[in-house]
Design a protein around this motif. Structure first.
Motif, mmCIF file in Angstrom:
data_model
loop_
_atom_site.group_PDB
_atom_site.id
_atom_site.type_symbol
_atom_site.label_atom_id
_atom_site.label_comp_id
_atom_site.label_asym_id
_atom_site.label_seq_id
_atom_site.Cartn_x
_atom_site.Cartn_y
_atom_site.Cartn_z
ATOM 1 N N GLU A 1 0.831 -1.203 0.000
ATOM 2 C CA GLU A 1 0.000 0.000 0.000
ATOM 3 C C GLU A 1 0.870 1.260 0.000
ATOM 4 O O GLU A 1 0.541 2.250 -0.651
ATOM 5 N N ASP A 2 1.976 1.228 0.753
ATOM 6 C CA ASP A 2 2.865 2.391 0.802
ATOM 7 C C ASP A 2 3.538 2.615 -0.543
ATOM 8 O O ASP A 2 3.625 3.750 -1.019
ATOM 9 N N VAL A 3 4.014 1.539 -1.148
ATOM 10 C CA VAL A 3 4.666 1.655 -2.453
ATOM 11 C C VAL A 3 3.669 2.186 -3.478
ATOM 12 O O VAL A 3 3.992 3.077 -4.276
ATOM 13 N N GLU A 4 2.440 1.678 -3.440
ATOM 14 C CA GLU A 4 1.411 2.116 -4.382
ATOM 15 C C GLU A 4 1.118 3.609 -4.219
ATOM 16 O O GLU A 4 1.042 4.345 -5.206
ATOM 17 N N ARG A 5 0.975 4.066 -3.002
ATOM 18 C CA ARG A 5 0.658 5.471 -2.735
ATOM 19 C C ARG A 5 1.782 6.384 -3.245
ATOM 20 O O ARG A 5 1.535 7.372 -3.941
ATOM 21 N N HIS A 6 3.023 6.031 -2.934
ATOM 22 C CA HIS A 6 4.153 6.859 -3.359
ATOM 23 C C HIS A 6 4.370 6.798 -4.870
ATOM 24 O O HIS A 6 4.783 7.792 -5.477
ATOM 25 N N MET A 7 4.097 5.655 -5.482
ATOM 26 C CA MET A 7 4.225 5.522 -6.931
ATOM 27 C C MET A 7 3.241 6.464 -7.625
ATOM 28 O O MET A 7 3.601 7.166 -8.582
ATOM 29 N N LYS A 8 2.002 6.515 -7.145
ATOM 30 C CA LYS A 8 1.002 7.405 -7.738
ATOM 31 C C LYS A 8 1.413 8.864 -7.597
ATOM 32 O O LYS A 8 1.260 9.648 -8.532
ATOM 33 N N VAL A 9 1.943 9.225 -6.426
ATOM 34 C CA VAL A 9 2.394 10.602 -6.196
ATOM 35 C C VAL A 9 3.506 10.966 -7.171
ATOM 36 O O VAL A 9 3.476 12.030 -7.813
ATOM 37 N N ILE A 10 4.492 10.091 -7.307
ATOM 38 C CA ILE A 10 5.625 10.365 -8.194
ATOM 39 C C ILE A 10 5.177 10.483 -9.643
ATOM 40 O O ILE A 10 5.615 11.388 -10.359
ATOM 41 N N LEU A 11 4.308 9.601 -10.101
ATOM 42 C CA LEU A 11 3.869 9.652 -11.497
ATOM 43 C C LEU A 11 3.067 10.920 -11.774
ATOM 44 O O LEU A 11 3.208 11.527 -12.843
ATOM 45 N N LYS A 12 2.247 11.354 -10.819
ATOM 46 C CA LYS A 12 1.501 12.605 -10.991
ATOM 47 C C LYS A 12 2.455 13.793 -11.027
ATOM 48 O O LYS A 12 2.300 14.700 -11.851
ATOM 49 N N GLN A 13 3.455 13.809 -10.147
ATOM 50 C CA GLN A 13 4.441 14.893 -10.145
ATOM 51 C C GLN A 13 5.216 14.923 -11.462
ATOM 52 O O GLN A 13 5.509 15.992 -11.993
ATOM 53 N N PHE A 14 5.531 13.751 -11.993
ATOM 54 C CA PHE A 14 6.234 13.665 -13.272
ATOM 55 C C PHE A 14 5.397 14.289 -14.382
ATOM 56 O O PHE A 14 5.900 15.093 -15.173
ATOM 57 N N LEU A 15 4.116 13.940 -14.440
ATOM 58 C CA LEU A 15 3.250 14.486 -15.484
ATOM 59 C C LEU A 15 3.133 16.001 -15.372
ATOM 60 O O LEU A 15 3.120 16.707 -16.383
ATOM 61 N N ILE A 16 3.072 16.513 -14.145
ATOM 62 C CA ILE A 16 3.004 17.960 -13.943
ATOM 63 C C ILE A 16 4.303 18.612 -14.410
ATOM 64 O O ILE A 16 4.282 19.636 -15.095
ATOM 65 N N LYS A 17 5.433 18.019 -14.064
ATOM 66 C CA LYS A 17 6.734 18.576 -14.450
ATOM 67 C C LYS A 17 6.915 18.617 -15.963
ATOM 68 O O LYS A 17 7.354 19.625 -16.501
ATOM 69 N N ILE A 18 6.587 17.519 -16.636
ATOM 70 C CA ILE A 18 6.832 17.513 -18.085
ATOM 71 C C ILE A 18 5.824 18.380 -18.832
ATOM 72 O O ILE A 18 6.117 18.858 -19.910
#
Length: 129
Positions: free
Chosen positions: A105-122
């Motif tokens: 659950e922790d890995v899933e939550r952080h993975m979603k956060v990182i992917l959303k931040q990536f999309l915002i950055k690019i």
């Protein structure tokens, strides 16, 4: 994209991995870190992805492999939701920075956060042509 993680999407070229560490940009959501780099690759593959776990923090290969499996599984399940409309090609490397065994659950939550931040950055950066 399918919800699989085929061989052609895996990051394996040593030169590209070295370039990721030298030139790549990073996003962190502890205990995960994403290092990414825009690359010019064939149009069939939008993202090549790799995972890494420190042997300094996890001496047992069994534990490192379990964490890598968790990272790959979470990436596989979340990539379709996030990367359907992405432009350009990227190389990804997910690093696990923590010192204790993660829960799914922790890995899933952080993975979603990182992917959303990536999309915002690019979306805020100029695309590589």
């Amino acid at each position: 994209m399918s919800s699989k993680f085929p061989k052609k999407e895996r990051l394996k070229r040593e030169i590209l991995i070295r370039r990721l560490f030298e030139e790549g940009k990073s996003i962190t959501s502890y205990p995960l870190k994403l290092i990414y780099l825009p690359v010019h690759s064939p149009a069939e593959v939008k993202i090549q992805c790799g995972v890494a776990v420190s042997s300094r923090n996890f001496k047992s290969a069994v534990k490192r492999n379990r964490i890598k499996r968790l990272l790959r599984e979470n990436y596989r399940l979340n990539k379709e939701k996030n990367f359907n409309n992405i432009e350009g090609s990227f190389a990804f490397l997910f690093l696990y920075l923590g010192k204790e065994m993660p829960r799914y659950e922790d890995v899933e939550r952080h993975m979603k956060v990182i992917l959303k931040q990536f999309l915002i950055k690019i979306s805020n950066e100029d695309p590589v042509k």
